[in-house]
Structures are given as structure tokens and as C-alpha cells.
Design a protein around this motif. Structure first.
Motif, short mmCIF file in Angstrom:
data_model
loop_
_atom_site.label_atom_id
_atom_site.label_comp_id
_atom_site.label_asym_id
_atom_site.label_seq_id
_atom_site.Cartn_x
_atom_site.Cartn_y
_atom_site.Cartn_z
N MET A 1 30.30 49.85 -7.07
CA MET A 1 31.25 48.79 -7.31
C MET A 1 32.55 49.40 -7.80
O MET A 1 32.57 50.35 -8.56
N VAL A 2 33.64 48.79 -7.36
CA VAL A 2 34.99 49.19 -7.77
C VAL A 2 35.64 47.98 -8.42
O VAL A 2 35.56 46.88 -7.88
N ALA A 3 36.25 48.15 -9.57
CA ALA A 3 36.96 47.06 -10.22
C ALA A 3 38.23 47.62 -10.86
O ALA A 3 38.16 48.37 -11.83
N THR A 4 39.37 47.28 -10.26
CA THR A 4 40.67 47.68 -10.81
C THR A 4 41.52 46.42 -10.93
O THR A 4 41.08 45.32 -10.58
N ALA A 5 42.74 46.58 -11.38
CA ALA A 5 43.64 45.43 -11.50
C ALA A 5 43.97 44.82 -10.14
O ALA A 5 44.28 43.65 -10.03
N ALA A 6 43.89 45.63 -9.08
CA ALA A 6 44.29 45.15 -7.76
C ALA A 6 43.12 44.92 -6.82
O ALA A 6 43.29 44.33 -5.76
N GLU A 7 41.91 45.37 -7.19
CA GLU A 7 40.82 45.33 -6.23
C GLU A 7 39.47 45.18 -6.93
O GLU A 7 39.23 45.74 -7.99
N VAL A 8 38.60 44.39 -6.28
CA VAL A 8 37.19 44.32 -6.66
C VAL A 8 36.43 44.55 -5.37
O VAL A 8 36.68 43.89 -4.36
N ALA A 9 35.51 45.52 -5.38
CA ALA A 9 34.79 45.85 -4.15
C ALA A 9 33.35 46.21 -4.46
O ALA A 9 33.04 46.67 -5.55
N GLY A 10 32.49 45.98 -3.48
CA GLY A 10 31.09 46.35 -3.63
C GLY A 10 30.32 45.97 -2.38
O GLY A 10 30.90 45.48 -1.39
N ASN A 11 29.03 46.17 -2.42
CA ASN A 11 28.19 45.84 -1.28
C ASN A 11 27.49 44.51 -1.52
O ASN A 11 27.06 44.21 -2.63
N ARG A 12 27.40 43.75 -0.46
CA ARG A 12 26.66 42.49 -0.49
C ARG A 12 25.69 42.57 0.68
O ARG A 12 26.08 42.34 1.82
N GLY A 13 24.46 42.94 0.38
CA GLY A 13 23.53 43.23 1.44
C GLY A 13 23.99 44.49 2.17
O GLY A 13 24.32 45.49 1.55
N ALA A 14 24.07 44.40 3.49
CA ALA A 14 24.51 45.55 4.29
C ALA A 14 26.00 45.52 4.58
O ALA A 14 26.50 46.30 5.39
N VAL A 15 26.73 44.63 3.92
CA VAL A 15 28.16 44.46 4.18
C VAL A 15 28.97 44.94 2.98
O VAL A 15 28.67 44.59 1.83
N ARG A 16 29.99 45.73 3.24
CA ARG A 16 30.92 46.17 2.20
C ARG A 16 32.04 45.14 2.11
O ARG A 16 32.66 44.79 3.13
N VAL A 17 32.28 44.61 0.93
CA VAL A 17 33.33 43.60 0.75
C VAL A 17 34.34 44.08 -0.28
O VAL A 17 34.01 44.79 -1.23
N THR A 18 35.58 43.68 -0.06
CA THR A 18 36.68 43.98 -0.96
C THR A 18 37.53 42.74 -1.13
O THR A 18 37.79 42.03 -0.17
N VAL A 19 37.95 42.48 -2.36
CA VAL A 19 38.90 41.41 -2.63
C VAL A 19 40.13 42.08 -3.23
O VAL A 19 40.05 42.68 -4.30
N LEU A 20 41.25 42.00 -2.51
CA LEU A 20 42.51 42.57 -3.00
C LEU A 20 43.31 41.46 -3.68
O LEU A 20 43.34 40.33 -3.21
N HIS A 21 43.97 41.81 -4.76
CA HIS A 21 44.85 40.88 -5.47
C HIS A 21 46.27 41.38 -5.28
O HIS A 21 46.66 42.39 -5.86
N LEU A 22 47.03 40.68 -4.45
CA LEU A 22 48.40 41.10 -4.12
C LEU A 22 49.40 40.19 -4.83
O LEU A 22 49.44 38.98 -4.56
N PRO A 23 50.21 40.71 -5.74
CA PRO A 23 51.17 39.90 -6.47
C PRO A 23 52.19 39.24 -5.54
O PRO A 23 52.66 39.86 -4.59
N VAL A 24 52.51 37.99 -5.84
CA VAL A 24 53.51 37.26 -5.07
C VAL A 24 54.74 37.04 -5.94
O VAL A 24 55.82 37.52 -5.64
#
Length: 61
Positions: A1-24
Motif C-alpha cells: 500500500m502507498v499513502a502520500t498526500a497526493a496518492e493512495v494505492a494498493g491491490n484489490r484482489g488481482a487489480v492494482r488501484v490508485t487514487v490520485l488527488h490533484l489540486p484544483v
């Protein structure tokens, strides 16, 4: 798992998922959901489910 101010990422089953937080502006930001997996159907389903849960504030992920 990765957790930074801009990104949260990890595996969900066999799928790698990432959520990016892009400032507007100010405290607003875009959340971009990205997924990678072996099959289109499983990857798309996981990505759509995660986006739906974020959009409707459903937990746990």
C-alpha cells in the motif's frame, strides 16, 4: 500500500488501484481513480466500484 498526500494505492484482489488527488483551487481537488489488471472486465468493474464508493462516501474500500 502507498499513502502520500497526493496518492493512495494498493491491490484489490488481482487489480492494482490508485487514487490520485490533484489540486484544483484552494482546498478543492480532483480524485482520479486508476486501475490495472489482467482482464478488462475485472479491472473496469473494480475501478467503477471504487469510484462509486468514493463518490457516495461508502466505506470500507
Amino acid at each position: 500500500m502507498v499513502a502520500t498526500a497526493a496518492e493512495v494505492a494498493g491491490n484489490r484482489g488481482a487489480v492494482r488501484v490508485t487514487v490520485l488527488h490533484l489540486p484544483v483551487i484552494d482546498t478543492r481537488y480532483w480524485q482520479v481513480v486508476i486501475a490495472a489488471g489482467d482482464t478488462v472486465q475485472e479491472t473496469q468493474s473494480t475501478c467503477n466500484d471504487l469510484a462509486h464508493r468514493i463518490q457516495h462516501d461508502l466505506h470500507p474500500l
